[in-house]
Design a protein around this motif. Structure first.
Motif, PDB file in Angstrom:
ATOM      1  N   ALA A 169       0.838  -1.208   0.000  1.00  0.00           N
ATOM      2  CA  ALA A 169       0.000   0.000   0.000  1.00  0.00           C
ATOM      3  C   ALA A 169       0.869   1.253   0.000  1.00  0.00           C
ATOM      4  O   ALA A 169       0.542   2.240  -0.679  1.00  0.00           O
ATOM      5  N   GLN A 170       1.976   1.218   0.738  1.00  0.00           N
ATOM      6  CA  GLN A 170       2.872   2.367   0.740  1.00  0.00           C
ATOM      7  C   GLN A 170       3.487   2.582  -0.633  1.00  0.00           C
ATOM      8  O   GLN A 170       3.657   3.717  -1.077  1.00  0.00           O
ATOM      9  N   ALA A 171       3.814   1.503  -1.318  1.00  0.00           N
ATOM     10  CA  ALA A 171       4.362   1.623  -2.669  1.00  0.00           C
ATOM     11  C   ALA A 171       3.342   2.253  -3.619  1.00  0.00           C
ATOM     12  O   ALA A 171       3.693   3.104  -4.448  1.00  0.00           O
ATOM     13  N   ILE A 172       2.085   1.879  -3.466  1.00  0.00           N
ATOM     14  CA  ILE A 172       1.033   2.455  -4.312  1.00  0.00           C
ATOM     15  C   ILE A 172       0.834   3.929  -3.982  1.00  0.00           C
ATOM     16  O   ILE A 172       0.707   4.771  -4.884  1.00  0.00           O
ATOM     17  N   GLU A 173       0.805   4.252  -2.693  1.00  0.00           N
ATOM     18  CA  GLU A 173       0.706   5.664  -2.302  1.00  0.00           C
ATOM     19  C   GLU A 173       1.888   6.454  -2.848  1.00  0.00           C
ATOM     20  O   GLU A 173       1.716   7.559  -3.377  1.00  0.00           O
ATOM     21  N   ASP A 174       3.102   5.896  -2.700  1.00  0.00           N
ATOM     22  CA  ASP A 174       4.295   6.568  -3.222  1.00  0.00           C
ATOM     23  C   ASP A 174       4.143   6.862  -4.709  1.00  0.00           C
ATOM     24  O   ASP A 174       4.445   7.976  -5.165  1.00  0.00           O
ATOM     25  N   ALA A 175       3.694   5.867  -5.455  1.00  0.00           N
ATOM     26  CA  ALA A 175       3.547   6.039  -6.898  1.00  0.00           C
ATOM     27  C   ALA A 175       2.532   7.130  -7.234  1.00  0.00           C
ATOM     28  O   ALA A 175       2.775   7.961  -8.120  1.00  0.00           O
ATOM     29  N   ALA A 176       1.402   7.143  -6.535  1.00  0.00           N
ATOM     30  CA  ALA A 176       0.368   8.154  -6.801  1.00  0.00           C
ATOM     31  C   ALA A 176       0.893   9.557  -6.488  1.00  0.00           C
ATOM     32  O   ALA A 176       0.694  10.495  -7.274  1.00  0.00           O
ATOM     33  N   VAL A 177       1.562   9.701  -5.349  1.00  0.00           N
ATOM     34  CA  VAL A 177       2.080  11.015  -4.961  1.00  0.00           C
ATOM     35  C   VAL A 177       3.201  11.443  -5.912  1.00  0.00           C
ATOM     36  O   VAL A 177       3.229  12.585  -6.378  1.00  0.00           O
ATOM     37  N   LEU A 178       4.109  10.533  -6.216  1.00  0.00           N
ATOM     38  CA  LEU A 178       5.220  10.872  -7.113  1.00  0.00           C
ATOM     39  C   LEU A 178       4.710  11.271  -8.494  1.00  0.00           C
ATOM     40  O   LEU A 178       5.174  12.263  -9.067  1.00  0.00           O
ATOM     41  N   ALA A 179       3.751  10.531  -9.023  1.00  0.00           N
ATOM     42  CA  ALA A 179       3.203  10.861 -10.347  1.00  0.00           C
ATOM     43  C   ALA A 179       2.597  12.259 -10.344  1.00  0.00           C
ATOM     44  O   ALA A 179       2.834  13.060 -11.252  1.00  0.00           O
TER      45      ALA A 179
END
Length: 98
Positions: free
Chosen positions: A10-20
């Motif tokens: 879930a943290q990886a998905i959050e990271d990806a959304a925020v980074l994008a």
């Protein structure tokens, strides 16, 4: 990230959304976008890491009074409501509000 809140993926998905979102909003200034990303994620990622470490201790209490108190506390909680800060986080909304 230790696995006791089950949030590694879930943290990886959050990271990806925020980074994008940061990269889109940052235009051609990638360094600025990466700084914004870092600043936005550090508090939440730290809170999740610390919560996961704490949960490791809580989950592995030996049988006895502390374990029974933990079980009673868990039985009296709605896990989704109790963990709203964790499960209800809106990564894209956080970026848009920043």
């Amino acid at each position: 990230m230790v696995p006791f809140l089950g949030q590694g993926a879930a943290q990886a998905i959050e990271d990806a959304a925020v980074l994008a979102r940061c990269l889109v909003d940052g235009g051609t200034d990638v360094q600025k976008a990466l700084r914004v990303y870092r600043d936005m994620r550090i508090e939440r990622a730290t809170a999740v890491q610390l919560g996961s470490r704490e949960r490791a201790d809580i989950n592995h209490l030996p049988d006895g009074p502390q374990q029974r108190a933990r079980d009673a506390r868990f039985a009296g909680q709605d896990p989704l409501r109790h963990n709203e800060w964790l499960y209800g986080y809106d990564a894209e909304g956080a970026v848009m509000g920043a």
